[in-house]
Motif scaffolding. Structure first.
Motif, PDB file in Angstrom:
ATOM      1  N   HIS A   1       0.809  -1.098   0.022  1.00 21.91           N
ATOM      2  CA  HIS A   1       0.084   0.018   0.040  1.00 21.91           C
ATOM      3  C   HIS A   1       0.982   1.094   0.007  1.00 21.91           C
ATOM      4  N   MET A   2       1.991   1.128  -0.905  1.00 23.22           N
ATOM      5  CA  MET A   2       2.775   2.315  -0.938  1.00 23.22           C
ATOM      6  C   MET A   2       2.595   3.070  -2.184  1.00 23.22           C
ATOM      7  N   SER A   3       2.082   4.154  -2.403  1.00 20.09           N
ATOM      8  CA  SER A   3       1.911   4.940  -3.474  1.00 20.09           C
ATOM      9  C   SER A   3       3.241   5.133  -4.030  1.00 20.09           C
ATOM     10  N   TRP A   4       3.345   5.625  -5.441  1.00 20.12           N
ATOM     11  CA  TRP A   4       4.565   6.260  -5.780  1.00 20.12           C
ATOM     12  C   TRP A   4       5.199   7.403  -5.038  1.00 20.12           C
TER      13      TRP A   4
ATOM     14  N   ARG B   1       8.846  -0.399  -7.985  1.00 17.25           N
ATOM     15  CA  ARG B   1       8.495   1.101  -8.637  1.00 17.25           C
ATOM     16  C   ARG B   1       9.901   1.448  -9.189  1.00 17.25           C
ATOM     17  N   CYS B   2       9.827   1.789 -10.619  1.00 19.54           N
ATOM     18  CA  CYS B   2      10.945   2.144 -11.417  1.00 19.54           C
ATOM     19  C   CYS B   2      10.837   3.564 -12.114  1.00 19.54           C
ATOM     20  N   VAL B   3      11.706   4.349 -12.210  1.00 16.96           N
ATOM     21  CA  VAL B   3      11.634   5.229 -13.254  1.00 16.96           C
ATOM     22  C   VAL B   3      11.556   4.773 -14.709  1.00 16.96           C
ATOM     23  N   THR B   4      10.829   5.015 -15.489  1.00 15.45           N
ATOM     24  CA  THR B   4      10.830   4.329 -16.708  1.00 15.45           C
ATOM     25  C   THR B   4      11.395   5.442 -17.999  1.00 15.45           C
ATOM     26  N   MET B   5      11.751   4.700 -19.048  1.00 13.40           N
ATOM     27  CA  MET B   5      12.270   5.376 -20.256  1.00 13.40           C
ATOM     28  C   MET B   5      10.914   5.739 -21.145  1.00 13.40           C
TER      29      MET B   5
END
Length: 513
Positions: A314-317, A426-430
């Motif tokens: 239940h962690m949002s970005w 949760r990752c930073v996307t290209m």
């Protein structure tokens, strides 16, 4: 969390509070402030003191053969000047630290911007890695570690009364070097070299990467929308590379060495964090709904959890990046996710983070909530679903045991756990301009008064520029594959029982003590 111990230091009025943080057996103990030096004159910027503590954790290693890496503790310090109740982040000196006695250790501080010179104000040292100085394995234990703190540079007077809290997070070093994106399998939106059917793309430096369907460029395969340039957030576009363009040299690609959290954030780590925030920050960042094995609640003004060793969901970005900012870490990129999983190995089609396609699903839970919680079927190496017998994530590192192989433990090439399964990474996307703009700056340990991260060029609270990799306890097995990008650019702002967070940090540019 262990009992807080109050230490009154002879000869000075500084007060130390030791906070023992338990995250899968990592322990900080006997914390205090010692050896204050005021010889330069009253409140002189050259004055300093040392933050002293003992540190230990289990199953530590440093190996010289492949993968030629080690695990480490990322140690950072919070302080408050009495009578204030506001906790602030302590900025360390870049040298002069003491590695202590016991396991021979190296101490290496990390800057906000590892690509720029240290500056005590604009580019401070926000914490330190502590790790084995020599090859070995087993329990790590060092006493009387001392971090040098130039406290006057933070506006603290020689005779102020100070409370401190010392935190430690288990990390794993991912070595510098070439690696591949994609694996010639069936992963949706899988990354590939352009101009080919599905050949993996080799990352050979941190230099800029061309994104196009031509030889030597990066491209996406396996899906109608794999390379669509769009701002749409509908499910058909969740796996797009974002279309042609250039990924700048500043975007962290995983070729340079970095550290990654060994486990997903645990519920105990998260309540320790919540309890150091003000009420407005807590209100913004706390989830107490109790669904999907979340045990966090508020009791007498203090956050507690009934499941301290279970991965925090239940962690949002916004929750995740705020935690990363506060700890002095940063979000990882989807390239770093593949590097952390696959390492320097040649890609294996449709592989999971443990390097092949062998997968055994958790069927239930033994000793729920305890520090030895594990899957009821001992052969399980990951948690995915959907099935009601495991209605949420399980204990971090639960599939590893004495003598278990990488495959049996569900471990990555470098030794991180649960990169495939349990909770989404949760990752930073290209796949979005907001993700491509990410430059890899780290948190400075301070968040806004209302509980938001405020680091330049991070995808913001609206989550645009972020995405999910690695699957979760309630997803199908195909989503756990290293190269699957089914949700790699999915903009999701809410909280869900399948979302957690794991942070990383670029290898420090400062020398080790």
């Amino acid at each position: 969390m262990k009992t807080i111990t109050h230490l009154f230091l002879a000869g000075i009025t500084l007060l130390g509070i030791a906070l023992n943080v338990n995250a899968n057996n990592i322990q900080v103990a006997n914390c205090g402030l010692i050896n204050q030096n005021t010889s330069a004159g009253a409140n002189n910027p050259a004055n300093h003191t040392f933050i002293r503590f003992d540190l230990s954790w289990e199953n530590s290693w440093r190996v010289s053969s492949a993968p030629a890496n080690w695990d480490a503790a990322w140690v950072f310090v919070k302080y408050r000047v009495q009578p204030s109740e506001v906790w602030q982040h302590a900025y360390l000196s870049t040298s002069g630290h003491v590695s202590g006695s016991g396991t021979a250790a190296s101490v290496q501080v990390g800057l906000v911007n590892e690509g720029a010179p240290h500056n005590s104000v604009s580019n401070p040292a926000v914490g330190a890695f502590v790790y084995r100085a020599n090859s070995g394995s087993g329990s790590f234990g060092a006493t009387n570690i001392q971090l040098k703190w130039d406290y006057v540079l933070q506006g603290i007077n020689d005779d102020d009364v100070i409370d401190i809290q010392v935190y430690a997070v288990e990390m794993v070093y991912v070595t510098e070097g070439d690696f591949y994106l994609g694996d010639e399998g069936g992963g949706i939106g899988m990354l590939s070299e352009g101009g080919t059917a599905s050949s993996p793309f080799q990352v050979t430096s941190e230099g800029a990467i061309s994104i196009s369907n031509s030889t030597g460029s990066l491209w996406g395969v396996n899906g109608t929308y794999a390379n669509t340039n769009t701002t749409s957030n509908s499910s058909g576009y969740w796996y797009s590379t974002g279309g042609t363009g250039t990924l700048s040299a500043a975007f962290p690609k995983g070729h340079k060495g970095f550290y990654c959290m060994k486990y997903e954030t645990s519920q105990q780590q998260y309540v320790d964090y919540l309890n150091a925030l003000n009420s407005s920050q807590q209100s913004a960042r706390a989830y107490t709904g109790g669904a999907n094995r979340s045990g966090i609640s508020l009791s007498g003004g203090t956050y507690i959890t009934s499941a301290p060793f279970v991965a925090n969901n239940h962690m949002s970005w916004a929750d995740g990046i705020c935690f990363a900012d506060w700890t002095g870490l940063r979000p990882m990129t989807e390239f770093e996710f593949e590097k952390a999983s696959r390492g320097a190995s040649n890609p294996f089609p449709d592989e999971y983070a443990w390097g092949n396609t062998t997968i055994v699903q958790s069927q239930g839970i033994t000793n729920p909530g305890a520090d030895d919680e594990t899957a009821s079927n001992t052969a399980a190496n990951t948690t995915y679903g959907p099935h009601a017998s495991v209605p949420g994530p399980i204990r971090v590192g639960s599939h590893a045991g004495t003598g278990t192989s990488r495959v049996d433990a569900g471990a990555s090439y470098y030794g991180m756990m649960e990169l495939s399964g349990n909770l989404w990474e949760r990752c930073v996307t290209m796949g979005r301009p907001e993700g491509r703009a990410f430059t890899g700056l780290h948190g400075n340990g301070e968040i806004t008064a209302l509980g938001s991260a405020d680091v330049t060029n991070w995808p913001g609270d609206n989550a645009v520029g972020s995405g999910n990799r690695g699957g979760a306890w309630n997803t199908t097995a195909t989503l756990l594959r290293v190269s699957d990008r089914s949700q790699a650019r999915y903009t999701y702002t809410g909280r869900s029982g399948s979302h957690g967070f794991r942070a990383v940090r670029t290898v420090p540019s400062t020398p080790a003590n």
